[in-house]
Scaffold this motif. Structure first.
Motif, PDB file in Angstrom:
ATOM      1  N   UNK A  61       0.786  -1.244   0.000  1.00  0.00           N
ATOM      2  CA  UNK A  61       0.000   0.000   0.000  1.00  0.00           C
ATOM      3  C   UNK A  61       0.813   1.286   0.000  1.00  0.00           C
ATOM      4  N   UNK A  62       1.948   1.325   0.684  1.00  0.00           N
ATOM      5  CA  UNK A  62       2.656   2.602   0.810  1.00  0.00           C
ATOM      6  C   UNK A  62       3.025   3.184  -0.548  1.00  0.00           C
ATOM      7  N   UNK A  63       3.581   2.352  -1.409  1.00  0.00           N
ATOM      8  CA  UNK A  63       3.938   2.805  -2.755  1.00  0.00           C
ATOM      9  C   UNK A  63       2.845   2.503  -3.761  1.00  0.00           C
ATOM     10  N   UNK A  64       2.106   1.424  -3.515  1.00  0.00           N
ATOM     11  CA  UNK A  64       1.117   0.961  -4.483  1.00  0.00           C
ATOM     12  C   UNK A  64      -0.115   1.827  -4.574  1.00  0.00           C
ATOM     13  N   UNK A  65      -0.593   2.381  -3.451  1.00  0.00           N
ATOM     14  CA  UNK A  65      -1.799   3.214  -3.495  1.00  0.00           C
ATOM     15  C   UNK A  65      -1.575   4.466  -4.340  1.00  0.00           C
TER      16      UNK A  65
END
Length: 332
Positions: A139-143
């Motif tokens: 989530x940190x980079x993917x969102x």
């Protein structure tokens, strides 16, 4: 955030490609194929032609090889699209294992519509089926990466509707847990990008977007974030930030879409604790055409999901009126 039942497909819908799925196929891969069949069944002839041309480009065929295929009818093109999808899902599924695999792939600037859609479909299955630790790693980079793709799909032509739809579904899957919700809230562009998809011209995307926004209203601190997102995504000078939701309740919309729009309106109006805030929100919505529309809806839907949502709207309005009158009497 739970998903609503899918719209029923057309009577001429296609089914699995000939031949059996191998027993070693994962359930996620099966889900991907079933979802793709549903997507193909809901495309019109022009969209079928667009996706077919994308497929031919991916196959890297010479022009003389393409011409006999381009004269196929829509049914034959649908079958070829599904077979092509099936073959590629079997050969390419192991390409993506770790969150960084998806993030790296989505970072490529020149992905075709088909490649982008396939990656997003696979990502959605992974987000749903993998443990929370996998989601945390993503989530940190993917969102932010998903939100960037969603925004770019929105401003492109109609052939990007499928990846746009899948981006929203991926964000919905992410927000099924507290880790994902925090990650979405931490990305300032996320909810405005979803709110921008509340657009009746892309009904499937709008359906997914309003479901996400309605559920987010009920999350702690979510209501104000949804209001801010709707305001940012609309035209602030028009005073009609909720108008796209009202458009989603018009006659040409499917009943499932109308139910989702009513759920969002009810969540927007009923969630705040402050009576004046609820009254102002309801009045704002009524002023942009909902006062006339709600009467038509009451006369049309006497049972089912719409009836439940309309009843909830009326009950909330009655409770607020009673609370307002009691407050007024106490002041006297």
């Amino acid at each position: 955030m739970t998903a609503s039942p899918k719209d029923v497909g057309h009577s001429s819908s296609l089914h699995y490609p000939p031949g059996n799925f191998d027993e070693e196929d994962s359930s996620g891969n099966m889900d991907l194929i079933v979802d793709y069949i549903d997507v193909v069944n809901n495309l019109d002839d022009r969209q079928i032609d667009d996706k077919f041309e994308e497929m031919l480009a991916d196959m890297n065929l010479k022009e003389e090889k393409k011409k006999p295929l381009q004269i196929y009818g829509s049914a034959q093109k649908k079958n070829m699209l599904i077979h092509f999808k099936y073959v590629n899902s079997q050969e390419g599924r192991l390409k993506f294992k770790k969150p960084i695999d998806y993030i790296s792939y989505l970072s490529q600037p020149d992905l075709t519509v088909n490649k982008l859609t396939e990656c997003l479909e696979d990502l959605r299955i992974s987000l749903t089926n993998n443990p929370l630790s996998w989601v945390e790693d993503f989530v940190e980079t993917g969102v932010p990466k998903l939100v960037s793709k969603l925004s770019s799909c929105y401003v492109k032509d109609d052939c990007y509707t499928c990846p746009q739809h899948e981006c929203i579904k991926c964000l919905n899957a992410i927000m099924n847990n507290a880790v994902g919700i925090r990650a979405v809230f931490a990305c300032p562009a996320a909810l405005p990008a979803i709110a921008e998809c509340v657009d009746p011209s892309t009904p499937h995307c709008m359906f997914e977007a309003v479901k996400v926004l309605a559920a987010t209203c009920l999350v702690p601190n979510g209501h104000q974030k949804v209001l801010d997102a709707i305001t940012i995504s609309g035209d602030p000078s028009s005073g009609k930030r909720f108008y796209p939701i009202i458009q989603g309740l018009q006659n040409e919309s499917s009943e499932s879409s109308k139910v989702a729009c009513m759920q969002l309106l009810n969540a927007i109006i009923s969630t705040p604790d402050d009576l004046d805030f609820r009254l102002n929100l309801r009045n704002e919505i009524m002023r942009i055409g909902f006062s006339d529309l709600i009467d038509d809806l009451r006369g049309t839907y006497m049972e089912g999901g719409m009836y439940i949502q309309i009843s909830a709207f009326d009950s909330s309005a009655e409770d607020d009126h009673e609370e307002f009158m009691n407050t007024f009497d106490n002041v006297k």
